[in-house]
Design an enzyme around this catalytic site. Structure first.
Site, PDB file in Angstrom:
ATOM      1  N   HIS A   1       0.808  -1.226   0.000  1.00  0.00           N
ATOM      2  CA  HIS A   1       0.000   0.000   0.000  1.00  0.00           C
ATOM      3  C   HIS A   1       0.838   1.270   0.000  1.00  0.00           C
ATOM      4  CE1 HIS A   1      -3.947  -1.890   0.943  1.00  0.00           C
ATOM      5  NE2 HIS A   1      -3.172  -2.803   1.511  1.00  0.00           N
TER       6      HIS A   1
ATOM      7  N   LYS B   1     -14.904   7.938  -3.542  1.00  0.00           N
ATOM      8  CA  LYS B   1     -16.151   8.240  -2.824  1.00  0.00           C
ATOM      9  C   LYS B   1     -16.694   9.600  -3.244  1.00  0.00           C
ATOM     10  CE  LYS B   1     -14.096   5.510   0.806  1.00  0.00           C
ATOM     11  NZ  LYS B   1     -13.249   5.563   2.019  1.00  0.00           N
TER      12      LYS B   1
ATOM     13  N   LYS C   1       0.499  14.486   0.971  1.00  0.00           N
ATOM     14  CA  LYS C   1      -0.870  14.736   0.508  1.00  0.00           C
ATOM     15  C   LYS C   1      -1.097  16.230   0.237  1.00  0.00           C
ATOM     16  CE  LYS C   1      -2.722  10.725   3.057  1.00  0.00           C
ATOM     17  NZ  LYS C   1      -3.346   9.821   2.077  1.00  0.00           N
TER      18      LYS C   1
ATOM     19  N   LYS D   1      -8.748  13.749   4.544  1.00  0.00           N
ATOM     20  CA  LYS D   1      -7.858  12.573   4.523  1.00  0.00           C
ATOM     21  C   LYS D   1      -6.839  12.787   5.637  1.00  0.00           C
ATOM     22  CE  LYS D   1      -6.709  13.649   0.156  1.00  0.00           C
ATOM     23  NZ  LYS D   1      -6.715  12.451  -0.630  1.00  0.00           N
ATOM     24  N   ARG D   2      -6.014  11.777   5.917  1.00  0.00           N
ATOM     25  CA  ARG D   2      -4.962  11.988   6.912  1.00  0.00           C
ATOM     26  C   ARG D   2      -4.111  13.187   6.516  1.00  0.00           C
ATOM     27  NH1 ARG D   2      -4.402   8.091  11.191  1.00  0.00           N
ATOM     28  NH2 ARG D   2      -2.468   9.180  11.659  1.00  0.00           N
TER      29      ARG D   2
ATOM     30  N   THR E   1      -8.720   6.293  -1.885  1.00  0.00           N
ATOM     31  CA  THR E   1     -10.067   5.728  -2.038  1.00  0.00           C
ATOM     32  C   THR E   1     -11.105   6.818  -1.795  1.00  0.00           C
ATOM     33  OG1 THR E   1      -9.762   4.938   0.228  1.00  0.00           O
ATOM     34  CG2 THR E   1      -9.613   3.304  -1.523  1.00  0.00           C
TER      35      THR E   1
HETATM   36  C1  F58 Z   1      -3.142   3.749   2.180  1.00  0.00           C
HETATM   37  N1  F58 Z   1      -2.212   3.386   3.214  1.00  0.00           N
HETATM   38  C2  F58 Z   1      -2.497   4.456   1.015  1.00  0.00           C
HETATM   39  N2  F58 Z   1      -1.649   3.061   5.427  1.00  0.00           N
HETATM   40  O1  F58 Z   1      -1.772   5.591   1.470  1.00  0.00           O
HETATM   41  C3  F58 Z   1      -3.600   4.886   0.050  1.00  0.00           C
HETATM   42  O2  F58 Z   1      -3.053   5.484  -1.077  1.00  0.00           O
HETATM   43  C4  F58 Z   1      -4.424   3.668  -0.361  1.00  0.00           C
HETATM   44  O3  F58 Z   1      -5.539   4.054  -1.090  1.00  0.00           O
HETATM   45  C5  F58 Z   1      -4.895   2.905   0.865  1.00  0.00           C
HETATM   46  O4  F58 Z   1      -3.805   2.576   1.701  1.00  0.00           O
HETATM   47  C6  F58 Z   1      -5.619   1.626   0.497  1.00  0.00           C
HETATM   48  O5  F58 Z   1      -4.875   0.889  -0.388  1.00  0.00           O
HETATM   49  C7  F58 Z   1      -2.570   3.468   4.503  1.00  0.00           C
HETATM   50  O6  F58 Z   1      -3.684   3.836   4.828  1.00  0.00           O
HETATM   51  C8  F58 Z   1      -1.826   3.077   6.766  1.00  0.00           C
HETATM   52  O7  F58 Z   1      -2.754   3.643   7.295  1.00  0.00           O
HETATM   53  C9  F58 Z   1      -0.802   2.335   7.610  1.00  0.00           C
HETATM   54  C10 F58 Z   1      -1.413   1.804   8.892  1.00  0.00           C
HETATM   55  C11 F58 Z   1      -0.382   1.167   9.797  1.00  0.00           C
HETATM   56  C12 F58 Z   1       0.765   2.066  10.092  1.00  0.00           C
HETATM   57  C13 F58 Z   1       1.384   2.565   8.825  1.00  0.00           C
HETATM   58  C14 F58 Z   1       0.364   3.236   7.900  1.00  0.00           C
END
Ligand code: F58
Length: 860
Positions: free
Chosen positions: A384, A687, A581, A575-576, A683
């Site tokens: 990811h 939405k 970003k 988003k985060r 994602t």
């Molecule tokens: C996200 N990763 C990607 N990681 O940034 C985003 O582009 C993608 O659409 C999404 O995954 C789904 O594929 C992401 O959300 C985390 O939140 C991790 C959680 C555990 C710690 C490190 C970050």
């Protein structure tokens, strides 16, 4: 007759009896008429919540309602379990450290098809249905996109009748609750379990033991074979908590199984007898700490011992649970990979391959090569992230002290693997170093992405561009060795939650035009295309959007006392918060508009409401400063009469699934402005577009495919491409040149630096500005002008409301591809090799009786 036999016979009779009675008299637990729902609700208030109406709180009402919905799910759930067991179905096990499910109630009502009846029933009882839904505290067991993707996939797997189990961690405290105090983020503990969780069932009878620490010993077994045994220094009990995951308009209800850590002995009598009362419960406390809290980090996570323990804990519980299921279905362990297809959601569960090897070799005494074959055939890995700093690695010392046997197993896998690399690429020691499962360049580490690649049969990225870049960058060596393992699975989102539940007005409109069925086959919304230029439909569309905007504006006013104009353009970035970003690029644009309006108070611009939302990792100072910048600009802009209400900036605190469902329907413009090559997929972008927002975005992640799908003419593109970013970096990028060469950019940055937005404190934003001027790793300054120009095009387009509405309708009607149903179908065909196994509840009831025929015979 001895007494025990007598008791048994009595019990059997009693059950037969109640089964019979149940056949006729279960309406109050299963009926879906408005009357039956009202009746069940009142009964639950009395018998479940233990409250007379006069004393019941809103939360009691919510619980009474949740319980009646749960009752109605149980036939499907039990029937599904029985049907899968009988048919010994091949099953997907989705291993994820995070599941960001969002509130269950509304979703379950939609999927069960009883939303309208329940709403009517509650209203007949004089209750505000929306208010009841709002009582649910969502389980925030995830950080962001990755955890939410897992939730969307569970919904799609159930809806597509694919046998699946989601395996994860039941964190007692999920993602922190964000507050804003004087413009800064503050964090509060998320106590989502405080009022109880009606959606889960604890299964202590399926608890499993997990080992940690200690050492290993070798021995020769009775047959003369060399064996290793792990002698741990700590053991913890994992108890599964199961949540039913209902499919949409089907009888399937799959399971999300989350593990909670507990002490094996909750009370140490030996210690207690020595007079140490507190010491006696210490083990309990320390064991339970394991699943106390979700790590609130986005993208990167430093090597934390507790985090590795969490990962191993849930993986070990889950794998042992799979062996329990195998045993229950009398399937030989050699057929593990035929029964289960395991998906690793990023590297967080990647220790699974070493644990599966340990179980097969040490516990089930399989030959190493056979075990390795099974392991590789069972596992697949989804990546990811492209950020190299986000690839997980664990210091060897930490890893070895916690998982000594796994370290040995990883060394063994590595030795065999590097032999293969050496054969394929002789005399390429640099490659060997890069591919090794152990990083030996300084302090030694276990590289989890390398482990995941070596032990999986398939490796996938989450959008076309991301999958390509993976092959060219972070996983290049693995691609060169195993090209056939690589594929792309573009992400998708579930239209049940993100359209039907979030946007009932849109749902109604679409159903009126194209009939039922589109929420199962989202490609059907293509049929709306022909209505995109129909002025009557456009008017309806406009009203639908406006109503959602008025609603959000109302909430903003109520919660923050800020008036926003619902006819202004809602320009949204939720988003985060992360530098890649680029929320601060958005902020620079706002400052530019602000400055122009201040310098020229006659100026007319398109009135905009800029809405932000998102959490910053608590230790990520730059992200927190970005929040402070946004709130500070908002504070100045929102009160300044010179701007004549043309500009509003709102930061919505505590952005989560619940809040997001109110945001997407009310958005006109979706900000997807990450530096090209950094966002794996995104994602939220999907939405927004499904709900008719237009995107301003870079060619990053799934934006590329969204633009292809909706048409370039219906998408606002700007910025450097991933290739251009890489080239510019390679050739040397000096952000200060952009600052010096662009008077608008210089003006915006200087205005922030002057302390204008920080009560004269010129130093507050200095770290942020210095980083932009002297490093700018995410190339904001290089993209600034293109972004501002593109925003001007957006404003112009919005002024032509007819054209905008056409684009909005076309966006929503061309998003069928981004349903998670499509993604899950692709995973099923390319990776999991799993087919649907429909469940027929009527058959289940006929064959097994209401409570399942096994019950009376199993009793003895
Ligand atoms: C996200 N990763 C990607 N990681 O940034 C985003 O582009 C993608 O659409 C999404 O995954 C789904 O594929 C992401 O959300 C985390 O939140 C991790 C959680 C555990 C710690 C490190 C970050």
């Amino acid at each position: 007759m001895d007494t025990s036999l007598k008791t048994e016979t009595t019990a059997r009779l009693a059950i037969a009896d109640s089964n019979e009675a149940a056949q006729q008299n279960l309406e109050h637990r299963t009926g879906t008429s408005i009357e039956a729902i009202k009746q069940a609700f009142l009964e639950n208030l009395f018998f479940v919540q233990g409250k007379p109406v006069a004393l019941a709180t809103k939360h009691d009402y919510y619980m009474a309602l949740a319980h009646l919905v749960r009752d109605r799910m149980l036939y499907r759930w039990n029937g599904t379990a029985e049907s899968y067991t009988q048919d010994r179905c091949r099953t997907v096990c989705y291993l994820s450290a995070e599941f960001l499910m969002g509130p269950h109630l509304g979703n379950n009502l939609i999927n069960m098809g009883i939303y309208d009846q329940v709403k009517a029933a509650m209203e007949e009882l004089g209750l505000d249905f929306e208010d009841l839904l709002a009582q649910e505290v969502e389980p925030g067991l995830g950080n962001g996109g990755l955890g939410r993707l897992a939730a969307c996939y569970l919904d799609s797997m159930a809806s597509l009748e694919v046998p699946s189990l989601g395996y994860g961690i039941r964190y007692e405290f999920g993602i922190f609750e964000q507050g804003i105090s004087q413009g800064w983020q503050i964090e509060r503990t998320d106590k989502w379990l405080r009022h109880g969780n009606p959606w889960e069932v604890a299964r202590p009878e399926w608890a499993t033991e997990v080992m940690f620490g200690g050492h290993t010993e070798s021995y020769t077994d009775a047959a003369g074979d060399y064996r290793v045994r792990w002698v741990p220094s700590q053991e913890v009990l994992g108890t599964p908590y199961d949540t039913p995951i209902l499919g949409y308009q089907v009888d399937t209800a799959n399971t999300l199984r989350l593990w909670k850590a507990e002490a094996i002995e909750s009370f140490d009598f030996e210690v207690f007898n020595q007079g140490d009362y507190y010491g006696a419960v210490e083990e309990k406390v320390s064991s339970e700490n394991l699943t106390k809290v979700l790590y609130p980090n986005d993208e990167t996570l430093a090597g934390k011992r507790l985090r590795l323990k969490q990962q191993f804990f849930f993986v070990s519980c889950s794998l042992q649970d799979m062996f329990r299921i195998l045993k229950g279905q009398t399937i030989p362990v050699e057929e593990f990979h035929e029964k289960f297809s395991i998906q690793l959601n990023d590297t967080h569960p990647a220790i699974a391959s070493a644990e599966l090897m340990r179980l097969l070799v040490d516990e089930y005494h399989l030959d190493w090569n056979i075990a390795w074959e099974i392991t590789q055939q069972a596992m697949a890995y989804t990546n990811h992230t492209l950020l190299p700093e986000a690839l997980e690695k664990w210091p060897i010392s930490l890893f070895g002290s916690l998982l000594p046997r796994h370290l040995e197993i990883i060394y063994e896998i590595n030795t065999r693997f590097l032999e293969l690399v050496r054969m394929r690429f002789p005399k390429d020691s640099a490659r060997l170093e890069r591919m090794s499962l152990i990083d030996e360049s300084g302090e030694r580490y276990v590289r989890m992405a390398n482990l995941a690649c070596v032990s999986s049969h398939t490796i996938n990225g989450v959008a076309k561009l991301h999958s390509e870049l993976l092959k060219q960058t972070v996983l290049k060596d693995f691609y060169e060795l195993f090209p056939e393992k690589f594929c792309n699975m573009t992400n998708g989102v579930t239209p049940r939650r993100w359209i039907a539940l979030s946007n009932p007005r849109l749902t109604k409109m679409v159903t009126e035009k194209i009939g039922e069925g589109w929420l199962k086959e989202l490609e059907k919304t293509k049929q709306l295309e022909s209505l995109a230029t129909d002025s009557g439909f456009q008017d309806e569309w406009h009203e639908m959007k406006s109503a959602a905007k008025r609603e959000l504006a109302g909430r903003i006013h109520q919660q923050f006392g800020v008036l926003v104009d619902p006819t202004s353009m809602f320009d949204v970035q939720v988003k985060r918060i992360h530098e890649y970003k680029r929320q601060h690029l958005n902020a620079l644009h706002i400052v530019t508009l602000y400055s122009q309006l201040k310098q020229n108070p006659q100026m007319e611009i398109l009135p905009r409401t800029f809405i932000f939302g998102g959490k910053a990792a608590p230790g990520y100072h730059m992200a927190k400063l970005m929040i402070k910048l946004i709130t500070s600009v908002g504070e100045m802009a929102n009160k300044d009469p010179d701007l004549r209400n043309q500009l509003r900036v709102i930061f919505l605190p505590n952005y989560n699934v619940t809040n997001s469902q109110r945001v997407y329907p009310a958005s006109d413009l979706s900000e997807q402005i990450s530096t090209a090559g950094k966002e794996a997929s995104g994602t939220g972008n999907m939405k927004f577009a499904m709900n008719g927002a237009l995107t301003i975005g870079t060619l990053d992640g799934a934006n590329v495919e969204i633009r292809d799908a909706v048409g370039a003419e219906n998408f606002f593109l700007f910025g450097l491409t991933a290739d251009e970013v890489a080239k510019m970096k390679f050739e040397g990028y000096t952000p200060r040149d952009y600052y010096l060469g662009n008077p608008y950019l210089k003006d915006a940055i200087d205005l922030i630096a002057s302390g204008h937005f920080s009560h004269g404190d010129g130093s507050l934003f200095q770290p942020l500005l210095d980083k932009l001027l002297y490093q700018d790793p995410f190339m904001l300054l290089a993209d600034y002008q293109a972004y501002v120009d593109c925003q001007r095009t957006v404003s112009k387009a919005y002024q032509d409301q007819r054209r905008w509405l056409e684009m909005s309708i076309l966006n929503a009607s061309r998003m069928g591809y981004f349903s998670s149903d499509r993604s899950v179908q692709e995973y099923c065909q390319r990776i999991w090799k799993v087919s649907p196994a429909p469940v027929d509840i009527d058959r289940y009831i006929k064959v097994s009786g209401r409570f399942g025929g096994e019950l009376s015979c199993k009793l003895h």
